[in-house]
Scaffold this motif. Structure first.
Motif, mmCIF file in Angstrom:
data_model
loop_
_atom_site.group_PDB
_atom_site.id
_atom_site.type_symbol
_atom_site.label_atom_id
_atom_site.label_comp_id
_atom_site.label_asym_id
_atom_site.label_seq_id
_atom_site.Cartn_x
_atom_site.Cartn_y
_atom_site.Cartn_z
ATOM 1 N N ASP A 455 0.819 -1.212 0.000
ATOM 2 C CA ASP A 455 0.000 0.000 0.000
ATOM 3 C C ASP A 455 0.854 1.263 0.000
ATOM 4 N N ARG A 456 1.926 1.243 0.758
ATOM 5 C CA ARG A 456 2.801 2.422 0.799
ATOM 6 C C ARG A 456 3.436 2.673 -0.569
ATOM 7 N N THR A 457 3.842 1.605 -1.218
ATOM 8 C CA THR A 457 4.431 1.736 -2.550
ATOM 9 C C THR A 457 3.387 2.192 -3.558
ATOM 10 N N TRP A 458 2.172 1.726 -3.429
ATOM 11 C CA TRP A 458 1.052 2.130 -4.284
ATOM 12 C C TRP A 458 0.835 3.635 -4.202
ATOM 13 N N ARG A 459 0.825 4.158 -2.977
ATOM 14 C CA ARG A 459 0.646 5.608 -2.802
ATOM 15 C C ARG A 459 1.836 6.379 -3.372
ATOM 16 N N ALA A 460 3.026 5.812 -3.233
ATOM 17 C CA ALA A 460 4.216 6.466 -3.783
ATOM 18 C C ALA A 460 4.129 6.544 -5.307
ATOM 19 N N ALA A 461 3.581 5.496 -5.940
ATOM 20 C CA ALA A 461 3.405 5.516 -7.394
ATOM 21 C C ALA A 461 2.463 6.639 -7.806
ATOM 22 N N ALA A 462 1.417 6.850 -7.021
ATOM 23 C CA ALA A 462 0.487 7.945 -7.311
ATOM 24 C C ALA A 462 1.187 9.295 -7.188
ATOM 25 N N ARG A 463 1.991 9.467 -6.138
ATOM 26 C CA ARG A 463 2.708 10.738 -5.963
ATOM 27 C C ARG A 463 3.665 11.000 -7.121
ATOM 28 N N GLU A 464 4.341 9.951 -7.577
ATOM 29 C CA GLU A 464 5.296 10.113 -8.665
ATOM 30 C C GLU A 464 4.583 10.494 -9.966
ATOM 31 N N LEU A 465 3.488 9.800 -10.275
ATOM 32 C CA LEU A 465 2.722 10.135 -11.482
ATOM 33 C C LEU A 465 2.143 11.542 -11.394
ATOM 34 N N ALA A 466 1.850 11.986 -10.170
ATOM 35 C CA ALA A 466 1.265 13.312 -9.963
ATOM 36 C C ALA A 466 2.308 14.414 -9.921
#
Length: 650
Positions: A455-466
């Motif tokens: 889950d933490r990595t999932w949120r990090a992927a969102a931050r990077e794409l954003a």
């Protein structure tokens, strides 16, 4: 005096007042520890680079520093005795400069392959940051980690010692349907570098010169484009692997076919490709393609196919070593690529295949719901070597993925698999940018499976794409949740659809069912706010901070999300009206049904995926709630605590 945040002038003291916190780094490092104190980069730093550092690593570091607000980068050949500003040291191995920098920070070099050490320490009125790689790859990874740390205004004094758990980490473009464009592949290689992946396999099923017409040379223009791609991979410290798929027509015993394959690989070698792969998946292996194979290997069948394939692969492996003693081992995917059950075919490969050849395996099924350590051990026994996992997630080229993007976190792979696998390659979607959501998890798991947090990595992927924008990242997380379904080849998905939205809608149902008027009104108001967020998320995603490729490749799903959000807005208004006994409820519910039908009719981008059709968004969750909503509140005595009708655009 105190060091100021990045972008402001440094003052005399290197120690910052206040709390210093451990930064988030994805993939999780093997070891990260605060060392006490902090420093800021400010607007000016001194860069000290060892002679062996490759230019692309220096270029990357300069980009990182510029993004962090550094305006002036001066260079020096050695460290000073007195530090009056931040010094950054960049180097590899046992270089004396690196030894000096690590000694001054009290750190030591991580000596694993691709390993690195980052050590930062405030000294005097400045500070020292050592970026030390065990090798060139490790140093490049160190800069990618520093990129995440330098994005913060203040750098804590810390020591990171890090290295990958698995030697092979990355993606295999191995799906059916429209291949990625060369521009997509270039962007993907840049992305792989950012998550410390080190392998990209070029294996699109719909490249005719790699499969159906594998004997034919590539057109000059295509070969040149592949050469540019290989060069991009090298700059990103990613191994570009070319895969050839001769299985549908190859005659294993024919010297002419072996010569044709060697000529094909030789041509790729001239453009800078030095890693190769032979794909023997998705073929008929109980029937020979030529009569001479029957004479060479006997009657056709699974065992004979294993013997014949091993003979071809061994010849290719030997040819690679003859032409390049330092060449990487050949990779192959077998015809029996899923499950690890003992069979005559696997036994033949185990007995006859050169032990240097790397074998891929997709897990307990073509699309496995989970992979455990015992699963991998069984595969090791079956194939006679540790396998390279071909993970068919998030690929969406099979029937049960029709209409879907697969944006759930990478999960249900057991910590400790690094002891049983040589690595993991993800088979991504036809949509390159959306694939990064799951591939970020694949890379992070391959780097450090024991400390991996899905889950933490999932949120990090969102931050990077954003692009680091918090509002855009939140909008992406809403969208990801509507695309959470992870199907298998069977009837049961291995990840459920829209779990966050379902939990919220279930709370609304429960509050309405409990009969407490105040709780009911609060729940309906909260439903309206969530509907607003869903309807507004696509505009935020398209506003410019999110990677434009993601927005374009997700276009029909975002279009549908707007309509589904508006349908939920009308549903919330209908529930509010019904709660107050207003006749407007029927009109709102009818409008919601019309919008839901319009959303459900939106089609995928023609030709983008192997199977086209209507897009699916939170299906089984959002559509069901909107359909059920008119039945949740019946007519009755009007509550005295009336609320005004919630204005909603039809």
């Amino acid at each position: 005096m105190i060091l100021m945040a990045a972008g402001l002038a440094l003052s005399a003291s290197p120690v910052l007042a206040g709390t210093v916190t451990l930064p988030v780094v994805i993939p999780a490092p093997a070891s990260i520890k605060l060392a006490g104190g902090a420093l800021a980069l400010g607007t000016s730093v001194v860069l000290v680079t060892a002679p062996e550092v490759d230019p692309e690593t220096v270029v990357l570091l300069r980009k990182v520093l510029s993004a962090a607000g550094v305006e002036t980068i001066t260079t020096a050949r050695k460290l000073p005795s007195v530090f009056q500003q931040p010094y950054i040291v960049l180097g590899t191995g046992e270089n004396a400069l690196i030894g000096d920098a690590l000694a001054r920070t009290g750190a030591s070099l991580d000596t694993h392959a691709e390993g690195y050490t980052i050590a930062s320490r405030p000294i005097g009125s400045g500070g020292l940051i050592a970026l030390a790689g065990r090798d060139g790859d490790g140093l490049f990874h160190a800069v990618q980690t520093f990129r995440q740390i330098a994005a913060q205004p203040v750098l804590p004094a810390l020591v990171i010692q890090d290295h990958p758990a698995m030697p092979i980490r990355g993606t295999i473009e191995g799906f059916y349907g429209a291949p990625w464009t060369m521009a997509d592949r270039t962007r993907h290689l840049d992305f792989l570098a950012s998550v410390k992946a080190n392998t990209y396999v070029y294996s699109p099923k719909d490249d005719p010169f790699a499969r159906d017409r594998w004997r034919e040379p590539y057109p000059a223009e295509t070969l040149a484009a592949l050469g540019k791609l290989a060069a991009t991979a090298r700059r990103n410290h990613v191994d570009f692997v070319y895969a050839i798929s001769p299985g549908p027509s190859v005659c294993f015993s024919d010297p002419a076919d072996r010569d044709a394959m060697e000529r094909k690989l030789d041509a790729l070698r001239t453009i800078g490709v030095h890693s190769f792969y032979v794909a023997l998946d998705d073929i008929e292996y109980t029937k020979w393609n030529c009569d001479r194979d029957a004479a060479a290997f006997g009657p056709s069948g699974a065992e004979a196919a294993g013997v014949a394939q091993a003979a071809l692969l061994n010849a290719v492996q030997a040819d690679l070593l003859r032409k390049d003693k330092a060449s990487r081992p050949l990779i192959m995917v077998p015809t029996e690529y899923y499950d690890a059950k003992e069979s005559p075919y696997k036994a033949a490969l185990r007995k006859h295949l050169d032990p240097r050849v790397v074998v891929q395996w997709t897990g307990t099924d073509v699309v496995p719901p989970a992979i455990s350590i015992p699963d991998a051990r069984t595969a090791t026994k079956a194939f006679g070597r540790k396998t390279l996992l071909w993970d068919n997630y998030p690929v969406n080229d099979y029937a049960t993925t029709t209409g879907r993007l697969l944006l759930a976190p990478y999960a249900r792979r057991e910590a400790g698999l690094s002891e049983e696998l040589t690595g993991i390659l993800s088979n991504p979607m036809n949509q390159e940018a959306p694939s990064r959501v799951a591939v970020t998890g694949v890379a992070a798991f391959g780097w450090n499976d024991k400390d991996y947090d899905a889950d933490r990595t999932w949120r990090a992927a969102a931050r990077e794409l954003a692009g680091g924008d918090a509002q855009a990242a939140a909008a992406l997380m809403l969208f990801f949740d509507t695309q959470h379904m992870a199907p298998t080849f069977g009837s049961q998905p291995w990840q459920e659809q829209a779990p966050a939205l379902k939990a919220a809608l279930d709370r609304t149902r429960d509050a309405i069912a409990q009969g407490d008027g105040a709780a009911r009104r609060l729940a309906i108001a909260e439903l309206g706010r969530r509907a607003d967020e869903i309807a507004g998320a696509p505009d935020i995603i398209r506003s410019g901070t999110v990677d434009p490729g993601f927005a374009e490749q997700s276009r029909p799903w975002l279009d549908a999300m707007v309509l589904w959000g508006r349908a939920l807005q009308l549903t919330a208004a209908g529930l509010d009206a019904a709660d107050r006994g207003s006749d407007a409820a029927f009109r709102y519910f009818a409008g919601a049904q019309r919008l839901a039908a319009e959303a459900a009719a939106i089609q995928t981008i023609p030709g983008a995926t192997r199977f086209g059709g209507p897009v699916k968004l939170a299906d089984g969750v959002l559509d069901r709630f909107i359909a059920d909503a008119p039945t949740l509140i019946g007519s009755g005595k009007q509550d005295s605590g009336m609320s005004a009708e919630r204005p909603v655009a039809p």
